[in-house]
Design a protein around this motif. Structure first.
Motif, short mmCIF file in Angstrom:
data_model
loop_
_atom_site.label_atom_id
_atom_site.label_comp_id
_atom_site.label_asym_id
_atom_site.label_seq_id
_atom_site.Cartn_x
_atom_site.Cartn_y
_atom_site.Cartn_z
N ASN A 147 4.99 -9.19 -3.95
CA ASN A 147 5.64 -9.03 -2.74
C ASN A 147 4.47 -8.99 -1.49
O ASN A 147 4.92 -8.92 -0.34
CB ASN A 147 6.75 -8.07 -2.57
N ARG A 148 3.20 -8.69 -1.83
CA ARG A 148 2.09 -8.44 -1.06
C ARG A 148 1.47 -9.58 -0.46
O ARG A 148 0.79 -9.66 0.35
CB ARG A 148 1.18 -7.35 -1.65
N PHE A 149 1.82 -10.67 -1.07
CA PHE A 149 1.33 -12.23 -0.95
C PHE A 149 2.09 -12.77 0.10
O PHE A 149 3.28 -12.89 0.11
CB PHE A 149 0.85 -12.89 -2.21
N GLU A 150 1.11 -13.63 0.98
CA GLU A 150 1.83 -14.60 1.66
C GLU A 150 0.86 -15.90 1.52
O GLU A 150 -0.20 -15.64 1.58
CB GLU A 150 1.85 -14.57 3.11
N SER A 200 -5.94 -2.10 9.58
CA SER A 200 -5.01 -2.53 8.55
C SER A 200 -4.84 -1.54 7.46
O SER A 200 -5.39 -0.40 7.34
CB SER A 200 -5.53 -4.02 7.98
N GLN A 226 0.01 -4.74 9.28
CA GLN A 226 0.60 -5.22 7.92
C GLN A 226 0.02 -6.33 7.03
O GLN A 226 0.42 -6.30 6.20
CB GLN A 226 2.32 -5.76 8.26
N TYR A 227 -0.88 -6.76 7.81
CA TYR A 227 -1.92 -7.92 7.12
C TYR A 227 -3.30 -7.13 6.72
O TYR A 227 -3.83 -6.38 7.64
CB TYR A 227 -2.16 -9.28 7.99
N SER A 228 -3.56 -7.09 5.09
CA SER A 228 -4.72 -6.31 5.06
C SER A 228 -6.11 -7.16 4.95
O SER A 228 -6.96 -6.77 5.41
CB SER A 228 -4.42 -5.93 3.68
N GLU A 272 -2.31 -1.28 1.51
CA GLU A 272 -0.97 -1.71 0.82
C GLU A 272 -0.43 -2.83 1.69
O GLU A 272 0.59 -3.29 1.18
CB GLU A 272 -0.10 -0.62 0.58
N GLY A 273 -1.33 -3.37 2.73
CA GLY A 273 -0.65 -4.62 3.46
C GLY A 273 -0.76 -5.88 2.75
O GLY A 273 -0.95 -6.01 1.55
N LYS A 274 -0.24 -6.94 3.61
CA LYS A 274 -0.10 -8.35 2.99
C LYS A 274 -1.52 -8.90 2.88
O LYS A 274 -2.58 -8.72 3.48
CB LYS A 274 0.58 -9.15 4.07
N VAL A 323 -3.00 -12.56 2.67
CA VAL A 323 -2.63 -13.90 3.10
C VAL A 323 -3.52 -14.73 2.26
O VAL A 323 -4.86 -14.66 2.29
CB VAL A 323 -2.74 -14.06 4.59
#
Length: 176
Positions: free
Chosen positions: A88-91, A57, A112-114, A60-62, A64
């Motif tokens: 914007n990095r959060f889901e 990963s 893309q998910y950290s 700087e990935g997402k 969650v």
């Protein structure tokens, strides 16, 4: 078939003579037949095979956040913002009923998910395979991003304080 010491020595000489010309083909056959690791164990050279991580990963990935909570998404985003993390990095998946229908498999091999931060989640869900819960499946599998539990004592719970503490720890580790 057992060889005598002399026959074994002659065989060794022949193999050493021919090996440089045939090693690529031999390694390819062993690899295709899924016996390469067994061969390297036999010759005591398993250290030559690097253990590869299945999942990679980006720092700087997402990030969650999954789990039922009374804390509003906007509040959690405010905490992250104060720590310098782009919203914007959060889901966020904070609705317990929505989580049951969420297909966690979308995060398999997805760099893309950290990280996935888990609060309380239903035991069943898409992608749980043979595990007792979706959390257990995602934690044990190396094809998902890193998983951290948001705990209040021993209980899975998303609070403002444990969310902030987790983000601070991840920043300190230079993971996010």
């Amino acid at each position: 078939m057992s060889l005598t010491i002399e026959e074994l020595s002659e065989l060794e000489d022949k193999i050493i003579e021919e090996l440089p010309y045939k090693i690529t083909a031999v390694l390819s056959k062993l690899n295709r037949s899924d016996r390469l690791e067994e061969f390297l164990e036999m010759i005591d050279m398993t250290e030559l095979l690097e253990k590869k991580q299945d999942f990679y990963s980006y720092k700087e990935g997402k990030i969650v956040v999954i789990g039922g909570t009374k804390v509003k998404e906007e509040v959690l985003l405010g905490i992250a913002s104060k720590l310098g993390i782009d919203k914007n990095r959060f889901e966020f998946y904070l609705d317990y009923k929505h989580i049951q229908k969420f297909d966690f498999r979308k995060m398999q091999y997805a760099p893309q998910y950290s990280i996935i931060l888990f609060g309380p989640v239903p035991h069943s869900g898409y992608g749980k395979e043979n595990s007792g819960s979706i959390l257990a499946e995602v934690e044990k599998s190396s094809i998902y991003p890193r998983v951290e539990r948001l705990l209040n004592g021993n209980e899975l719970k998303i609070t403002k304080s444990n969310f902030k503490e987790m983000l601070e720890r991840l920043i300190e580790e230079d993971y996010i």
